[in-house]
Enzyme design. Structure first.
Site, PDB file in Angstrom:
ATOM      1  N   GLU A 164      11.894 -28.803  -3.767  1.00 10.53           N
ATOM      2  CA  GLU A 164      12.822 -27.921  -3.965  1.00 10.53           C
ATOM      3  C   GLU A 164      13.426 -28.145  -5.261  1.00 10.53           C
ATOM      4  O   GLU A 164      13.731 -29.084  -5.698  1.00 10.53           O
ATOM      5  CB  GLU A 164      13.882 -27.788  -2.864  1.00 10.53           C
ATOM      6  CG  GLU A 164      14.881 -26.472  -3.054  1.00 10.53           C
ATOM      7  CD  GLU A 164      15.941 -26.619  -1.813  1.00 10.53           C
ATOM      8  OE1 GLU A 164      16.808 -25.768  -2.191  1.00 10.53           O
ATOM      9  OE2 GLU A 164      15.731 -27.376  -0.963  1.00 10.53           O
ATOM     10  N   LYS A 203      19.955 -19.082   1.032  1.00 11.11           N
ATOM     11  CA  LYS A 203      20.983 -19.885   1.105  1.00 11.11           C
ATOM     12  C   LYS A 203      21.961 -18.858   1.574  1.00 11.11           C
ATOM     13  O   LYS A 203      22.609 -18.269   0.878  1.00 11.11           O
ATOM     14  CB  LYS A 203      21.222 -20.236  -0.389  1.00 11.11           C
ATOM     15  CG  LYS A 203      22.578 -21.420  -0.295  1.00 11.11           C
ATOM     16  CD  LYS A 203      22.726 -22.075  -1.566  1.00 11.11           C
ATOM     17  CE  LYS A 203      21.704 -23.406  -1.435  1.00 11.11           C
ATOM     18  NZ  LYS A 203      21.869 -24.363  -2.503  1.00 11.11           N
ATOM     19  N   THR A 226      24.539 -24.582   3.084  1.00 13.25           N
ATOM     20  CA  THR A 226      25.035 -25.555   2.456  1.00 13.25           C
ATOM     21  C   THR A 226      25.759 -26.202   3.330  1.00 13.25           C
ATOM     22  O   THR A 226      26.194 -26.113   4.392  1.00 13.25           O
ATOM     23  CB  THR A 226      26.205 -24.943   1.348  1.00 13.25           C
ATOM     24  OG1 THR A 226      26.861 -25.884   0.698  1.00 13.25           O
ATOM     25  CG2 THR A 226      27.095 -24.106   2.215  1.00 13.25           C
ATOM     26  N   CYS A 227      26.060 -27.685   2.804  1.00 14.76           N
ATOM     27  CA  CYS A 227      26.584 -28.801   3.652  1.00 14.76           C
ATOM     28  C   CYS A 227      28.173 -28.417   3.589  1.00 14.76           C
ATOM     29  O   CYS A 227      28.884 -28.869   4.584  1.00 14.76           O
ATOM     30  CB  CYS A 227      26.657 -30.128   3.155  1.00 14.76           C
ATOM     31  SG  CYS A 227      26.747 -30.243   1.355  1.00 14.76           S
TER      32      CYS A 227
END
Length: 416
Positions: free
Chosen positions: A275, A333, A362-363
């Site tokens: 990525e 995302k 996302t984390c």
């Protein structure tokens, strides 16, 4: 069924806001923090505690629908909206967004979510922050599902003409900087895609000639074989390099392709995804670089999948990259797209174009946003979904896996 009230509260996310520009410039770790001055507008330190806004929609029958507004770890980077802080945006939601929701009939998710997702700021004329669109449309999806007495996945399937999956979707787990111990956790849990690895610095993580990442891929290969129960476990190795290959190899696409071939050889028989191999700092140039790199790898029969991420943030960006085959797979995302309606559209568009659809995120989001994302994914069926939030592996994997199993169990029960 109508929306009667909008309630907002400050929340914490599963990780942090990090100043990507400062980290790429060489900021040093100091325990869980970073040493140095921030470089991205809005940041008061290189690492800041992640914030969210929980949105509760009170419905006319007393039910409450939930969604969480959240933004990505690297806010303000790669063409994204600026830092999202609760104290700045709770009043904004109440003053600007809530009046568009109160009193609305819950007849169509697609219609109401589309309206909120296209809202513009009355002062600037720009679209409202992606994090607001993200969380509010989650709550709208939940509200419509509650009004129809069904699950959110069924609402998406009905309105977008797709079918809820009857099998598990591959879950992609992310390690953070603890890429060795966390990889063990992933293997022990049988994660289908791993480890992300957070290769965001050339000297310390990739290596000036790529030697550090190559060493890690060799270790990962051996570790999977050592810990797996049997040979049927064949996870995909998906590594995010944040443009560091471009930095190390001066954006020479031929050299980058040859280096990825070396990584593929080290990973075999496990399939490799890379990525963000390059980040050239511009949407059009990024598309062209990934398009050309993808073509080079295909021509050389290098068995790597290139995953687009940076500068591919919105539904329009995803369509642009997919149309030009800028990557074999595109990360959708989720907080960057904003509306859950755009997330569904993005997955379905990638599948239509024959491009891999990775419903990511996302984390730095919440348990609630992760659950709603799973519901959308089970209806649209991307190639993989991200375990989130956090970087601890166990927690994010649990949240995503359990929500997916609830959907599968519900669908099976309803058939009977």
């Amino acid at each position: 069924m109508k929306i009667e009230k909008v309630i907002c509260s400050k929340g914490r996310t599963g990780f942090y806001f990090d100043d990507q520009k400062a980290i790429k410039a060489g900021a040093k770790n100091d325990g869980a923090a970073y040493i140095g001055e921030p470089m991205t507008p809005g940041f008061t330190s290189i690492r800041m505690a992640g914030e969210a806004i929980s949105v509760q929609l009170v419905l006319s029958d007393g039910q409450i629908a939930l969604g969480d507004c959240a933004a990505v770890q690297y806010s303000g980077a790669g063409g994204r909206d600026p830092l999202f802080l609760a104290e700045d945006f709770i009043p904004y939601i109440q003053e600007v967004v809530a009046p568009h929701l109160i009193g609305r009939e819950l007849t169509s998710f697609k219609e109401l979510a589309g309206e909120i997702n296209s809202m513009t700021d009355p002062k600037t004329g720009k679209r409202i922050h992606t994090a607001i669109r993200y969380g509010v449309t989650q709550a709208i999806l939940d509200a419509v599902a509650k009004s129809k007495h069904t699950i959110m996945a069924e609402v998406i399937a009905e309105e977008y003409g797709c079918k809820v999956s009857d099998k598990e979707l591959p879950i992609f787990t992310q390690s953070g900087d603890n890429r060795y111990e966390n990889a063990d956790k992933m293997i022990l849990k049988g994660a289908q895609v791993l480890p992300h690895a957070l290769i965001n610095h050339v000297e310390t993580k990739l290596g000036k000639n790529g030697e550090k990442l190559l060493e890690y891929v060799k270790w990962l290969h051996d570790r999977i074989i050592a810990l797996r129960k049997d040979e049927s476990y064949q996870p995909v190795l998906h590594i995010d390099v944040y443009g560091t290959m471009g930095i190390a190899f001066d954006n020479d696409l031929e050299k980058i392709a040859d280096y990825m071939k070396t990584l593929c050889d080290a990973a075999a028989p496990f399939h490799l995804r890379i990525e963000g191999p390059v980040d050239v700092g511009d949407r059009t140039k990024q598309m062209e670089a990934l398009r050309d790199l993808t073509a080079i790898c295909d021509k050389k029969n290098i068995p790597v999948e290139i995953v687009a991420d940076e500068w591919c943030n919105t539904l329009e960006d995803i369509i642009y990259f997919a149309d030009n085959k800028a990557g074999h797979m595109i990360q959708i995302k989720t907080p960057d797209l904003g509306g859950m309606n755009d997330i569904a559209e993005a997955v379905l568009y990638c599948k239509k174009k024959g491009i891999g659809a990775y419903q990511g995120g996302t984390c730095n989001e919440t348990d609630r946003s992760a659950q709603v994302c799973v519901q959308v994914a089970m209806a649209t069926q991307p190639d993989q979904i991200l375990a989130k939030p956090g970087m601890g592996v166990d927690e994010g994997y649990m949240i995503v896996y359990n929500e997916m199993q609830r959907v599968l169990a519900y669908e099976e029960a309803m058939k009977k």
